[in-house]
Scaffold this active site. Structure first.
Site, PDB file in Angstrom:
ATOM      1  N   SER A 147       0.837  -1.201   0.000  1.00  0.00           N
ATOM      2  CA  SER A 147       0.000   0.000   0.000  1.00  0.00           C
ATOM      3  C   SER A 147       0.876   1.257   0.000  1.00  0.00           C
ATOM      4  CB  SER A 147      -0.965  -0.057   1.187  1.00  0.00           C
ATOM      5  OG  SER A 147      -1.990   0.877   1.034  1.00  0.00           O
ATOM      6  N   ASP A 225     -10.407  -5.493  -2.823  1.00  0.00           N
ATOM      7  CA  ASP A 225      -9.776  -4.459  -1.991  1.00  0.00           C
ATOM      8  C   ASP A 225     -10.615  -3.186  -2.096  1.00  0.00           C
ATOM      9  OD1 ASP A 225      -8.132  -2.312  -1.135  1.00  0.00           O
ATOM     10  OD2 ASP A 225      -6.316  -3.385  -1.699  1.00  0.00           O
ATOM     11  N   HIS A 258      -7.361  -5.900   1.360  1.00  0.00           N
ATOM     12  CA  HIS A 258      -6.150  -5.073   1.539  1.00  0.00           C
ATOM     13  C   HIS A 258      -5.305  -5.557   2.720  1.00  0.00           C
ATOM     14  CE1 HIS A 258      -4.190  -1.306   0.354  1.00  0.00           C
ATOM     15  NE2 HIS A 258      -4.024  -0.992   1.617  1.00  0.00           N
TER      16      HIS A 258
HETATM   17  C1  LIG Z   1      -1.783  -4.469   9.628  1.00  0.00           C
HETATM   18  C2  LIG Z   1      -2.626  -3.879   8.587  1.00  0.00           C
HETATM   19  O1  LIG Z   1      -3.738  -4.268   8.377  1.00  0.00           O
HETATM   20  O2  LIG Z   1      -2.055  -2.899   7.847  1.00  0.00           O
HETATM   21  C3  LIG Z   1      -2.705  -2.002   7.055  1.00  0.00           C
HETATM   22  C4  LIG Z   1      -4.079  -1.779   7.051  1.00  0.00           C
HETATM   23  C5  LIG Z   1      -4.608  -0.810   6.225  1.00  0.00           C
HETATM   24  C6  LIG Z   1      -3.780  -0.038   5.418  1.00  0.00           C
HETATM   25  C7  LIG Z   1      -4.249   0.997   4.571  1.00  0.00           C
HETATM   26  C8  LIG Z   1      -5.703   1.309   4.499  1.00  0.00           C
HETATM   27  C9  LIG Z   1      -3.339   1.702   3.802  1.00  0.00           C
HETATM   28  C10 LIG Z   1      -1.963   1.439   3.880  1.00  0.00           C
HETATM   29  O3  LIG Z   1      -1.089   2.111   3.265  1.00  0.00           O
HETATM   30  O4  LIG Z   1      -1.536   0.448   4.689  1.00  0.00           O
HETATM   31  C11 LIG Z   1      -2.392  -0.271   5.447  1.00  0.00           C
HETATM   32  C12 LIG Z   1      -1.868  -1.262   6.266  1.00  0.00           C
END
Ligand SMILES: CC(=O)Oc1ccc2c(C)cc(=O)oc2c1
Length: 280
Positions: A147, A225, A258
């Site tokens: 991400s 996602d 995600h």
């Molecule tokens: C541990 C985990 O679930 O990490 C996580 C959750 C959500 C997100 C979102 C929404 C964006 C991102 O850049 O990283 C991320 C990491």
């Protein structure tokens, strides 16, 4: 200089966490390293750098990705830095997508963030020097992330093609100058002049990549996602790659979201991908 804060045997190797004073971010930084079995001064191993996403620390990947057995088998060390500078003196924000835990792997130019939020310099320059000084590793490096960290991994590889043999990402933000998370972060860290943002945008950097500096890239994306359409936009990068003949493979995976459930499902595939180039 390095303070060891944990050491745990896993998959025949070692997971260790350290803190150290960092010159690029002007604060104490924490990172984690996995050393595969057999890594020693007489048997140095290559390194995969892992950049985590929003809200994460050095711990999320190490605890949830399930990467150790395959990395041990392939003889690859993994280094996971934190996602931002941290501390009482480090500026923060009430929201999860800006400030501590959301460094976006750029060097901030805007006050009050420009003193500490230099994650680009930290990941590209300071951390590898430290790792190569203190651990039984070679200077052969690959980079991956998730991400916001997927943006970091692809962007850093495109800006430093001589430094990394391969790059990969799970659910990367590929076009931060054209999505709400990226616009918010780049406005806060880099200012309102959008012409300065392109230096950290994977799509814009790939458009400028020279053919003799192409490096192999793999991206894996779940089609369930919830951030796919508004924030991640992998098709924007595929369009650039197709136009340039850039060696990017995007794998869409049906039904995945995600989360680290998704990452843990495909992490072995990414480790095997990098292994081809790290051990060539
Ligand atoms: C541990 C985990 O679930 O990490 C996580 C959750 C959500 C997100 C979102 C929404 C964006 C991102 O850049 O990283 C991320 C990491």
């Amino acid at each position: 200089m390095l303070e060891n804060i944990s050491s745990t045997k896993v998959a025949g190797g070692w997971h260790k966490q350290y803190t150290h004073p960092a010159t690029s971010t002007h604060c104490t930084m924490r990172f984690a390293v996995f050393l595969p079995p057999g890594a020693s001064e007489t048997n140095k191993v290559p390194v995969l750098y892992w950049l985590s996403g929003l809200t994460c620390t050095d711990e999320n990947f190490m605890q949830k990705a399930g990467a150790f057995k395959k990395a041990a088998e392939l003889g690859i060390a993994i280094v996971a830095p934190d996602t931002s500078p941290r501390g009482d003196n480090v500026p923060n924000d009430d929201n999860y997508d800006f400030g501590q835990g959301a460094g976006f792997y750029v060097n901030a130019t805007q006050a009050p963030f420009n003193t500490h939020f230099n994650m680009y310099d930290y990941v590209v320059d300071e951390l590898p020097v430290l790792i190569e000084q203190h651990f039984p590793v070679t200077s052969t490096k690959a980079i991956s992330g998730h991400s916001m960290g997927g943006h970091g991994a692809l962007m850093i590889a495109l800006k430093n093609p001589q430094a990394y043999v391969s790059a990969s990402a799970f659910s990367p933000i590929v076009n931060p100058i054209d999505c709400p998370w990226g616009v918010k972060a780049f406005t806060g860290y880099l200012g309102k002049d959008k012409t300065l943002w392109a230096q950290y945008d994977t799509c814009e950097l790939m458009k400028k990549a020279k053919q003799d500096e192409f490096i192999p890239m793999l991206a894996t994306q779940g089609d369930a996602d919830g951030f796919l359409e508004e924030q991640l936009k992998p098709q924007n990068l595929v369009a650039v790659a197709n136009n340039k003949g850039y060696p990017l493979t995007l794998e869409m995976q049906a039904g995945y979201d995600h989360s680290y459930f998704f990452i843990s499902t495909f992490i072995d595939q990414h480790l095997l991908f990098h292994s081809q180039f790290l051990t060539a």
